[in-house]
Scaffold this motif. Structure first.
Motif, PDB file in Angstrom:
ATOM      1  N   PRO A  45     -21.026  -4.859 -54.979  1.00 23.77           N
ATOM      2  CA  PRO A  45     -19.656  -5.100 -54.492  1.00 23.77           C
ATOM      3  C   PRO A  45     -19.631  -6.025 -53.275  1.00 23.77           C
ATOM      4  O   PRO A  45     -20.432  -5.864 -52.345  1.00 23.77           O
ATOM      5  N   LEU A  46     -18.707  -6.978 -53.283  1.00 22.16           N
ATOM      6  CA  LEU A  46     -18.578  -7.952 -52.203  1.00 22.16           C
ATOM      7  C   LEU A  46     -17.434  -7.546 -51.275  1.00 22.16           C
ATOM      8  O   LEU A  46     -16.425  -8.244 -51.152  1.00 22.16           O
ATOM      9  N   ILE A  47     -17.594  -6.420 -50.602  1.00 23.59           N
ATOM     10  CA  ILE A  47     -16.498  -5.888 -49.795  1.00 23.59           C
ATOM     11  C   ILE A  47     -16.850  -5.761 -48.315  1.00 23.59           C
ATOM     12  O   ILE A  47     -16.029  -5.271 -47.533  1.00 23.59           O
ATOM     13  N   GLY A  48     -18.042  -6.197 -47.919  1.00 24.55           N
ATOM     14  CA  GLY A  48     -18.432  -6.082 -46.521  1.00 24.55           C
ATOM     15  C   GLY A  48     -17.458  -6.784 -45.594  1.00 24.55           C
ATOM     16  O   GLY A  48     -17.006  -6.217 -44.594  1.00 24.55           O
ATOM     17  N   GLY A  49     -17.125  -8.027 -45.920  1.00 24.96           N
ATOM     18  CA  GLY A  49     -16.220  -8.794 -45.076  1.00 24.96           C
ATOM     19  C   GLY A  49     -14.824  -8.226 -45.042  1.00 24.96           C
ATOM     20  O   GLY A  49     -14.164  -8.200 -43.993  1.00 24.96           O
ATOM     21  N   ILE A  50     -14.343  -7.753 -46.204  1.00 23.98           N
ATOM     22  CA  ILE A  50     -12.999  -7.168 -46.267  1.00 23.98           C
ATOM     23  C   ILE A  50     -12.929  -5.920 -45.395  1.00 23.98           C
ATOM     24  O   ILE A  50     -11.954  -5.712 -44.657  1.00 23.98           O
ATOM     25  N   SER A  51     -13.967  -5.089 -45.452  1.00 20.17           N
ATOM     26  CA  SER A  51     -13.968  -3.862 -44.649  1.00 20.17           C
ATOM     27  C   SER A  51     -14.018  -4.182 -43.160  1.00 20.17           C
ATOM     28  O   SER A  51     -13.356  -3.516 -42.349  1.00 20.17           O
ATOM     29  N   ILE A  52     -14.794  -5.189 -42.777  1.00 20.52           N
ATOM     30  CA  ILE A  52     -14.885  -5.575 -41.365  1.00 20.52           C
ATOM     31  C   ILE A  52     -13.532  -6.075 -40.873  1.00 20.52           C
ATOM     32  O   ILE A  52     -13.056  -5.678 -39.798  1.00 20.52           O
ATOM     33  N   PHE A  53     -12.890  -6.934 -41.664  1.00 25.73           N
ATOM     34  CA  PHE A  53     -11.590  -7.463 -41.251  1.00 25.73           C
ATOM     35  C   PHE A  53     -10.557  -6.359 -41.108  1.00 25.73           C
ATOM     36  O   PHE A  53      -9.788  -6.330 -40.133  1.00 25.73           O
ATOM     37  N   LEU A  54     -10.502  -5.445 -42.074  1.00 24.16           N
ATOM     38  CA  LEU A  54      -9.512  -4.370 -42.011  1.00 24.16           C
ATOM     39  C   LEU A  54      -9.741  -3.475 -40.802  1.00 24.16           C
ATOM     40  O   LEU A  54      -8.782  -3.003 -40.179  1.00 24.16           O
ATOM     41  N   ALA A  55     -11.000  -3.232 -40.460  1.00 26.76           N
ATOM     42  CA  ALA A  55     -11.303  -2.432 -39.272  1.00 26.76           C
ATOM     43  C   ALA A  55     -10.867  -3.161 -38.005  1.00 26.76           C
ATOM     44  O   ALA A  55     -10.304  -2.559 -37.079  1.00 26.76           O
ATOM     45  N   VAL A  56     -11.128  -4.478 -37.955  1.00 33.79           N
ATOM     46  CA  VAL A  56     -10.704  -5.282 -36.806  1.00 33.79           C
ATOM     47  C   VAL A  56      -9.185  -5.294 -36.709  1.00 33.79           C
ATOM     48  O   VAL A  56      -8.609  -5.139 -35.611  1.00 33.79           O
ATOM     49  N   LEU A  57      -8.523  -5.455 -37.837  1.00 33.75           N
ATOM     50  CA  LEU A  57      -7.058  -5.468 -37.871  1.00 33.75           C
ATOM     51  C   LEU A  57      -6.494  -4.158 -37.333  1.00 33.75           C
ATOM     52  O   LEU A  57      -5.612  -4.151 -36.458  1.00 33.75           O
ATOM     53  N   ALA A  58      -7.003  -3.045 -37.854  1.00 33.73           N
ATOM     54  CA  ALA A  58      -6.496  -1.737 -37.444  1.00 33.73           C
ATOM     55  C   ALA A  58      -6.755  -1.470 -35.960  1.00 33.73           C
ATOM     56  O   ALA A  58      -5.874  -1.004 -35.228  1.00 33.73           O
ATOM     57  N   ALA A  59      -7.972  -1.759 -35.505  1.00 26.96           N
ATOM     58  CA  ALA A  59      -8.340  -1.464 -34.119  1.00 26.96           C
ATOM     59  C   ALA A  59      -7.565  -2.322 -33.121  1.00 26.96           C
ATOM     60  O   ALA A  59      -7.120  -1.831 -32.080  1.00 26.96           O
ATOM     61  N   THR A  60      -7.411  -3.601 -33.437  1.00 24.53           N
ATOM     62  CA  THR A  60      -6.692  -4.482 -32.507  1.00 24.53           C
ATOM     63  C   THR A  60      -5.206  -4.130 -32.445  1.00 24.53           C
ATOM     64  O   THR A  60      -4.604  -4.146 -31.367  1.00 24.53           O
ATOM     65  N   LEU A  61      -4.607  -3.812 -33.584  1.00 26.81           N
ATOM     66  CA  LEU A  61      -3.198  -3.431 -33.587  1.00 26.81           C
ATOM     67  C   LEU A  61      -2.979  -2.106 -32.863  1.00 26.81           C
ATOM     68  O   LEU A  61      -1.932  -1.891 -32.233  1.00 26.81           O
ATOM     69  N   ARG A  71      -1.995 -12.405 -32.477  1.00 29.55           N
ATOM     70  CA  ARG A  71      -1.260 -12.483 -33.751  1.00 29.55           C
ATOM     71  C   ARG A  71      -1.713 -13.682 -34.567  1.00 29.55           C
ATOM     72  O   ARG A  71      -1.903 -13.580 -35.790  1.00 29.55           O
ATOM     73  N   MET A  72      -1.907 -14.827 -33.927  1.00 32.98           N
ATOM     74  CA  MET A  72      -2.345 -16.019 -34.648  1.00 32.98           C
ATOM     75  C   MET A  72      -3.769 -15.835 -35.170  1.00 32.98           C
ATOM     76  O   MET A  72      -4.095 -16.278 -36.275  1.00 32.98           O
ATOM     77  N   TYR A  73      -4.608 -15.172 -34.378  1.00 36.14           N
ATOM     78  CA  TYR A  73      -5.984 -14.904 -34.824  1.00 36.14           C
ATOM     79  C   TYR A  73      -5.985 -14.013 -36.060  1.00 36.14           C
ATOM     80  O   TYR A  73      -6.724 -14.280 -37.022  1.00 36.14           O
ATOM     81  N   LEU A  74      -5.172 -12.965 -36.061  1.00 36.29           N
ATOM     82  CA  LEU A  74      -5.131 -12.051 -37.193  1.00 36.29           C
ATOM     83  C   LEU A  74      -4.568 -12.732 -38.442  1.00 36.29           C
ATOM     84  O   LEU A  74      -5.059 -12.510 -39.558  1.00 36.29           O
ATOM     85  N   ILE A  75      -3.561 -13.580 -38.266  1.00 36.72           N
ATOM     86  CA  ILE A  75      -3.002 -14.315 -39.408  1.00 36.72           C
ATOM     87  C   ILE A  75      -4.048 -15.273 -39.976  1.00 36.72           C
ATOM     88  O   ILE A  75      -4.264 -15.345 -41.194  1.00 36.72           O
ATOM     89  N   ALA A  76      -4.701 -16.030 -39.083  1.00 42.70           N
ATOM     90  CA  ALA A  76      -5.740 -16.971 -39.523  1.00 42.70           C
ATOM     91  C   ALA A  76      -6.884 -16.228 -40.211  1.00 42.70           C
ATOM     92  O   ALA A  76      -7.412 -16.678 -41.236  1.00 42.70           O
ATOM     93  N   SER A  77      -7.260 -15.082 -39.665  1.00 42.25           N
ATOM     94  CA  SER A  77      -8.356 -14.292 -40.240  1.00 42.25           C
ATOM     95  C   SER A  77      -7.985 -13.754 -41.611  1.00 42.25           C
ATOM     96  O   SER A  77      -8.806 -13.753 -42.537  1.00 42.25           O
ATOM     97  N   ALA A  78      -6.746 -13.277 -41.748  1.00 41.55           N
ATOM     98  CA  ALA A  78      -6.290 -12.767 -43.048  1.00 41.55           C
ATOM     99  C   ALA A  78      -6.340 -13.871 -44.102  1.00 41.55           C
ATOM    100  O   ALA A  78      -6.770 -13.636 -45.243  1.00 41.55           O
ATOM    101  N   MET A  79      -5.926 -15.071 -43.725  1.00 45.46           N
ATOM    102  CA  MET A  79      -5.979 -16.204 -44.653  1.00 45.46           C
ATOM    103  C   MET A  79      -7.420 -16.544 -45.017  1.00 45.46           C
ATOM    104  O   MET A  79      -7.723 -16.833 -46.181  1.00 45.46           O
TER     105      MET A  79
END
Length: 345
Positions: A45-61, A71-79
């Protein structure tokens, strides 16, 4: 206490995200299949990056103040994660990925006015201010760093270890400069990577639990690195010197530059995948996968440590820059020697 709570929350979010998305990835076919270039067992499964991003998203928010920059960093990262996930699933053409990276770079440059305009006193003649040309330089720098971290991802634990080294080094630089307002960013990113490393390196002693970072993760890491380095080296509140940034991400940068030059000399596309990266050459020279991981990770830590020491002891930027160029030349010659040795085995 706030930092500890942030770190604990980030780790838990990342771990939970892996457990949740692993079966989802298998169901939708977001997996890495073995082939001539990718030698591993089974569909991973190729989910390492997705899990890292979601954790960063949740923790920063949850823990960090909502600023325009965040906000711009999170939008750019999501893209970036979205484009990377599409690449993992459908193997996008290089030009599509590059166009996506340029669009995302524009969010950083024009969204928050963050671009590299000061290169520091790297020639010993005074600070080099490249002004508006810095916008083009920043586009180039973003694409280089994103793809440097994307291209170095080749053996278990490597991209994760290099990421933790880079983010921890940036956190230490922020701490040494007294810029604690930015300290949480690299700490969150480093912590979010740890659960991925645990699964990727077989911490649970079960091959079926293995996951990979995927292009979604390696490109997200690269974007985060260049974002933090730009934030740390530019503007009136700069925390460390631009030349120090080179040492913090030296191994991915040198590996990419060396292999791009090698591919160009051989008449190949710079972005065409092959098995001539540093980790491949070390393995062909006789090192095991784990030995290769230790050697490269130790080398990256030494270079980061040298960069941090240069910052702490205020060694002249021109000396630090000349040392980096000398290191790159030594690296390129060493790679040529290892490549020739490996070809005779």
């Amino acid at each position: 206490m706030h930092i500890l709570a942030t770190i604990f929350t980030t780790f838990c979010f990342a771990f939970i995200a892996i457990k949740f998305f692993k079966p989802v990835a298998i169901e939708v076919g977001l997996v890495d299949k073995p082939c001539e270039r990718k030698q591993h067992d089974g569909h991973i499964p190729l989910i390492g990056g997705i899990s890292i991003f979601l954790a960063v998203l949740a923790a920063t928010l949850l823990w960090l103040p909502s600023t325009l920059e965040l906000r711009m960093y999170l939008i750019a990262s999501a893209m970036m994660v979205f484009i990377g996930a599409l690449d993992d699933k459908f193997d996008l053409r290089v030009r599509v990925r590059i166009v996506g990276q340029i669009i995302i770079a524009s969010l950083m440059i024009y969204g928050v006015g963050g671009y590299i305009s000061n290169l520091g006193d790297i020639l010993g003649l005074g600070a080099i201010d490249i002004g508006a040309f810095g916008i083009l330089f920043t586009y180039f720098g973003i694409i280089v760093v994103i793809n440097a971290y994307n291209m170095i991802d080749g053996i278990d634990g490597l991209i994760g270890s290099l990421s933790v080294n880079t983010f921890t080094s940036i956190a230490l630089l922020f701490l040494l400069s007294g810029q604690t307002d930015y300290l949480s960013y690299p700490l969150i990113l480093a912590t979010a990577t740890l659960p991925y490393l645990m699964f990727n390196l077989g911490f649970f002693k079960n091959e079926t639990k293995k996951i990979f970072m995927g292009d979604a993760g390696s490109m997200f890491v690269g974007l985060s690195v260049i974002w933090l380095l730009t934030m740390g080296t530019q503007g009136d509140s700069a925390s460390f010197r631009p030349v120090t940034a080179l040492w913090i991400c030296a191994i991915p940068l040198m590996d990419m530059l060396a292999i791009v030059v090698r591919r160009y000399k051989n008449g190949k596309s710079p972005f065409k995948p092959d098995r001539d990266h540093l980790h491949h050459l070390l393995q062909r020279a006789g090192l095991s996968s784990k030995q290769t991981l230790v050697v490269i990770s130790f080398g990256a830590a030494l270079m980061s440590g040298f960069g941090i020491a240069g910052e702490y002891f205020n060694i002249a930027e021109s000396i630090m820059f000349a040392s980096f160029l000398l290191m790159f030349i030594s690296y390129a010659l060493s790679i040529r020697f290892i490549s020739r040795r490996a070809s005779f085995k």
